[in-house]
Each structure stands twice: as C-alpha cells, then as structure tokens.
Scaffold this motif. Structure first.
Motif, mmCIF file in Angstrom:
data_model
loop_
_atom_site.group_PDB
_atom_site.id
_atom_site.type_symbol
_atom_site.label_atom_id
_atom_site.label_comp_id
_atom_site.label_asym_id
_atom_site.label_seq_id
_atom_site.Cartn_x
_atom_site.Cartn_y
_atom_site.Cartn_z
ATOM 1 N N ASP A 1 18.711 23.531 -12.541
ATOM 2 C CA ASP A 1 19.953 24.085 -13.088
ATOM 3 C C ASP A 1 20.114 23.838 -14.584
ATOM 4 O O ASP A 1 21.165 23.387 -15.049
ATOM 5 N N GLY A 2 19.060 24.106 -15.335
ATOM 6 C CA GLY A 2 19.134 23.963 -16.782
ATOM 7 C C GLY A 2 18.846 22.566 -17.308
ATOM 8 O O GLY A 2 18.785 22.371 -18.516
ATOM 9 N N TRP A 3 18.691 21.607 -16.449
ATOM 10 C CA TRP A 3 18.370 20.255 -16.883
ATOM 11 C C TRP A 3 16.865 20.124 -17.065
ATOM 12 O O TRP A 3 16.085 20.743 -16.353
ATOM 13 N N GLU A 4 16.483 19.292 -18.008
ATOM 14 C CA GLU A 4 15.063 18.980 -18.204
ATOM 15 C C GLU A 4 14.820 17.583 -17.666
ATOM 16 O O GLU A 4 15.719 16.732 -17.701
ATOM 17 N N MET A 5 13.622 17.334 -17.184
ATOM 18 C CA MET A 5 13.298 16.008 -16.643
ATOM 19 C C MET A 5 13.590 14.913 -17.667
ATOM 20 O O MET A 5 14.076 13.853 -17.316
ATOM 21 N N ALA B 1 2.470 16.213 -13.790
ATOM 22 C CA ALA B 1 2.628 17.500 -14.486
ATOM 23 C C ALA B 1 2.924 18.613 -13.483
ATOM 24 O O ALA B 1 3.784 19.470 -13.739
ATOM 25 N N GLU B 2 2.248 18.584 -12.341
ATOM 26 C CA GLU B 2 2.488 19.598 -11.308
ATOM 27 C C GLU B 2 3.902 19.477 -10.739
ATOM 28 O O GLU B 2 4.588 20.486 -10.547
ATOM 29 N N ILE B 3 4.313 18.243 -10.465
ATOM 30 C CA ILE B 3 5.647 18.011 -9.915
ATOM 31 C C ILE B 3 6.713 18.509 -10.895
ATOM 32 O O ILE B 3 7.628 19.235 -10.516
ATOM 33 N N VAL C 1 0.840 -1.195 0.000
ATOM 34 C CA VAL C 1 0.000 0.000 0.000
ATOM 35 C C VAL C 1 0.879 1.250 0.000
ATOM 36 O O VAL C 1 0.623 2.207 -0.735
ATOM 37 N N PHE C 2 1.934 1.230 0.812
ATOM 38 C CA PHE C 2 2.886 2.336 0.897
ATOM 39 C C PHE C 2 3.502 2.604 -0.484
ATOM 40 O O PHE C 2 3.568 3.750 -0.942
ATOM 41 N N ALA C 3 3.943 1.565 -1.175
ATOM 42 C CA ALA C 3 4.559 1.711 -2.501
ATOM 43 C C ALA C 3 3.550 2.225 -3.523
ATOM 44 O O ALA C 3 3.849 3.138 -4.302
ATOM 45 N N GLU C 4 2.362 1.658 -3.513
ATOM 46 C CA GLU C 4 1.348 2.077 -4.486
ATOM 47 C C GLU C 4 0.866 3.499 -4.224
ATOM 48 O O GLU C 4 0.542 4.230 -5.154
ATOM 49 N N GLU C 5 0.840 3.901 -2.955
ATOM 50 C CA GLU C 5 0.469 5.276 -2.632
ATOM 51 C C GLU C 5 1.461 6.241 -3.292
ATOM 52 O O GLU C 5 1.067 7.263 -3.845
ATOM 53 N N ARG C 6 2.739 5.917 -3.240
ATOM 54 C CA ARG C 6 3.746 6.761 -3.860
ATOM 55 C C ARG C 6 3.635 6.730 -5.388
ATOM 56 O O ARG C 6 3.747 7.757 -6.048
ATOM 57 N N TYR C 7 3.430 5.547 -5.927
ATOM 58 C CA TYR C 7 3.266 5.419 -7.380
ATOM 59 C C TYR C 7 2.095 6.281 -7.858
ATOM 60 O O TYR C 7 2.242 7.089 -8.782
ATOM 61 N N HIS C 8 0.938 6.119 -7.227
ATOM 62 C CA HIS C 8 -0.239 6.890 -7.645
ATOM 63 C C HIS C 8 -0.085 8.374 -7.325
ATOM 64 O O HIS C 8 -0.547 9.222 -8.100
ATOM 65 N N GLY C 9 0.540 8.687 -6.212
ATOM 66 C CA GLY C 9 0.773 10.088 -5.874
ATOM 67 C C GLY C 9 1.558 10.798 -6.958
ATOM 68 O O GLY C 9 1.219 11.909 -7.367
ATOM 69 N N VAL C 10 2.607 10.138 -7.440
ATOM 70 C CA VAL C 10 3.424 10.739 -8.499
ATOM 71 C C VAL C 10 2.671 10.763 -9.818
ATOM 72 O O VAL C 10 2.609 11.804 -10.483
ATOM 73 N N THR C 11 2.075 9.646 -10.207
ATOM 74 C CA THR C 11 1.413 9.608 -11.518
ATOM 75 C C THR C 11 0.209 10.543 -11.575
ATOM 76 O O THR C 11 -0.072 11.108 -12.626
ATOM 77 N N ASP C 12 -0.469 10.731 -10.445
ATOM 78 C CA ASP C 12 -1.624 11.641 -10.422
ATOM 79 C C ASP C 12 -1.212 13.113 -10.456
ATOM 80 O O ASP C 12 -2.015 13.966 -10.823
ATOM 81 N N HIS C 13 0.014 13.416 -10.049
ATOM 82 C CA HIS C 13 0.468 14.811 -9.956
ATOM 83 C C HIS C 13 1.733 15.082 -10.780
ATOM 84 O O HIS C 13 2.437 16.058 -10.539
ATOM 85 N N ILE D 1 13.361 11.691 -7.876
ATOM 86 C CA ILE D 1 13.068 13.111 -7.654
ATOM 87 C C ILE D 1 11.566 13.332 -7.571
ATOM 88 O O ILE D 1 11.073 14.011 -6.665
ATOM 89 N N ARG D 2 10.826 12.748 -8.493
ATOM 90 C CA ARG D 2 9.380 12.927 -8.479
ATOM 91 C C ARG D 2 8.756 12.366 -7.204
ATOM 92 O O ARG D 2 7.894 12.991 -6.589
ATOM 93 N N MET D 3 9.187 11.178 -6.811
ATOM 94 C CA MET D 3 8.619 10.559 -5.617
ATOM 95 C C MET D 3 8.964 11.381 -4.375
ATOM 96 O O MET D 3 8.113 11.607 -3.517
ATOM 97 N N ALA D 4 10.196 11.828 -4.264
ATOM 98 C CA ALA D 4 10.596 12.621 -3.110
ATOM 99 C C ALA D 4 9.823 13.938 -3.065
ATOM 100 O O ALA D 4 9.399 14.374 -1.989
ATOM 101 N N CYS D 5 9.626 14.558 -4.203
ATOM 102 C CA CYS D 5 8.857 15.810 -4.234
ATOM 103 C C CYS D 5 7.422 15.572 -3.781
ATOM 104 O O CYS D 5 6.862 16.358 -3.017
ATOM 105 N N TRP D 6 6.846 14.469 -4.235
ATOM 106 C CA TRP D 6 5.493 14.140 -3.788
ATOM 107 C C TRP D 6 5.478 13.943 -2.273
ATOM 108 O O TRP D 6 4.601 14.462 -1.587
ATOM 109 N N GLU D 7 6.459 13.206 -1.744
ATOM 110 C CA GLU D 7 6.517 12.980 -0.297
ATOM 111 C C GLU D 7 6.726 14.289 0.466
ATOM 112 O O GLU D 7 6.111 14.503 1.514
#
Length: 161
Positions: free
Chosen positions: A84-88, A73-75, A59-71, A99-105
């Motif tokens: 610093d000039g890099w693109e995702m 574009a915002e992340i 559940v913990f893993a899927e919460e992070r997966y869905h948290g990132v995939t649902d957000h 990076i995306r998962m940590a930002c969501w957390e």
C-alpha cells in the motif's frame, strides 16, 4: 524450560533485526555471538544458560534466518506491490523482519497460512507497536492469497514464479 516454535521465531526475528540494523561482515561470527548473548541472557534470568538453544529450535531459528537472508531480494520484490505505498526501508526493523520471515514461511514451508500469519502478528504486537499488527496482517493476508497456488507441491515452493 521447553523451547517452542514461538521462541524459535523470536530468535529468528531478533537475528534478522540485528543483521538488518547492523549488517554483519562475517555471518558465522554474527551467529556465534548471537547465541552467546542468548545464553547469557537466559542465565541472567535464572535459566540454565541456554542448553535448549543447542537443539531443534536453534536449527528452526537459523533455518528462518538463512531462508530470509538467502531470498531477501525476492521476498522484497514480491512484497512491494502489496504494501500500500510503503517501502520496506520505511518499516520498523522488527516489522520488516516479521514480514520477511512470514513470507518465507508461507512460500517455502508447509506451515498452515493462519499459523504463519498469527505468529507474525503476535510477534509484531509484542516487539513493535500495537498498530503495526494490522498492517502486517493485511500485507501477509494479501501475500498468502496471491501465493496459494504455489504452496501445493514441493517443486512449486522451490522457486519464485
């Protein structure tokens, strides 16, 4: 085998990386196949066949997966000015997922900032290149400093401002 939050984050990064590299047509089928693979790998390595995968850490893993995939574009929009000039799209898929998962957390949970950043840096160090940890640490540190005021109350974490 006791499953830890670290393992849950590893699974989330594996799911995010797999979905990033080969976007699934059907998310439910994708997740079912992912968990079947995890159980097979665990059994092949002398484990119990994935019994722990059915519990809280799944559940913990899927919460992070869905948290990132649902957000996602915002992340990505919030991260762009901090990179610093890099693109995702130029990042290694594992770095991008971490990076995306940590930002969501950082934004949507009450997990302490040092824990989130440390976990992301450790996972990138393990799954990507050792030099990537410095970049990931820098980006997440900037993000944490910019979003500190949004971590105060639940109503603040419910949306990007």
């Amino acid at each position: 085998m006791t499953v830890t939050r670290r393992q849950g984050r590893e699974w989330a990064i594996q799911m995010l990386t797999a979905a990033d590299m080969n976007p699934p047509d059907d998310d439910v089928v994708f997740r079912i196949r992912f968990w079947q693979q995890i159980q097979t790998v665990d059994r092949d390595e002398g484990g119990t066949g994935g019994e722990d995968v059915r519990g809280k850490m799944r559940v913990f893993a899927e919460e992070r997966y869905h948290g990132v995939t649902d957000h996602i574009a915002e992340i990505d929009a919030k991260m762009a000015p901090l990179m610093d000039g890099w693109e995702m799209g130029r990042l290694n898929p594992v770095e991008r997922a971490a990076i995306r998962m940590a930002c969501w957390e950082l934004y949507y949970t009450d997990i302490p900032v040092p824990v989130v950043i440390n976990e992301a840096v450790d996972l990138v160090n393990w799954y990507a290149t050792p030099k990537a940890r410095f970049f990931v640490n820098s980006v997440l540190d900037k993000f944490a400093k910019r979003s500190e005021e949004r971590r105060v109350g639940k109503e603040c974490r419910s949306r990007w401002s």
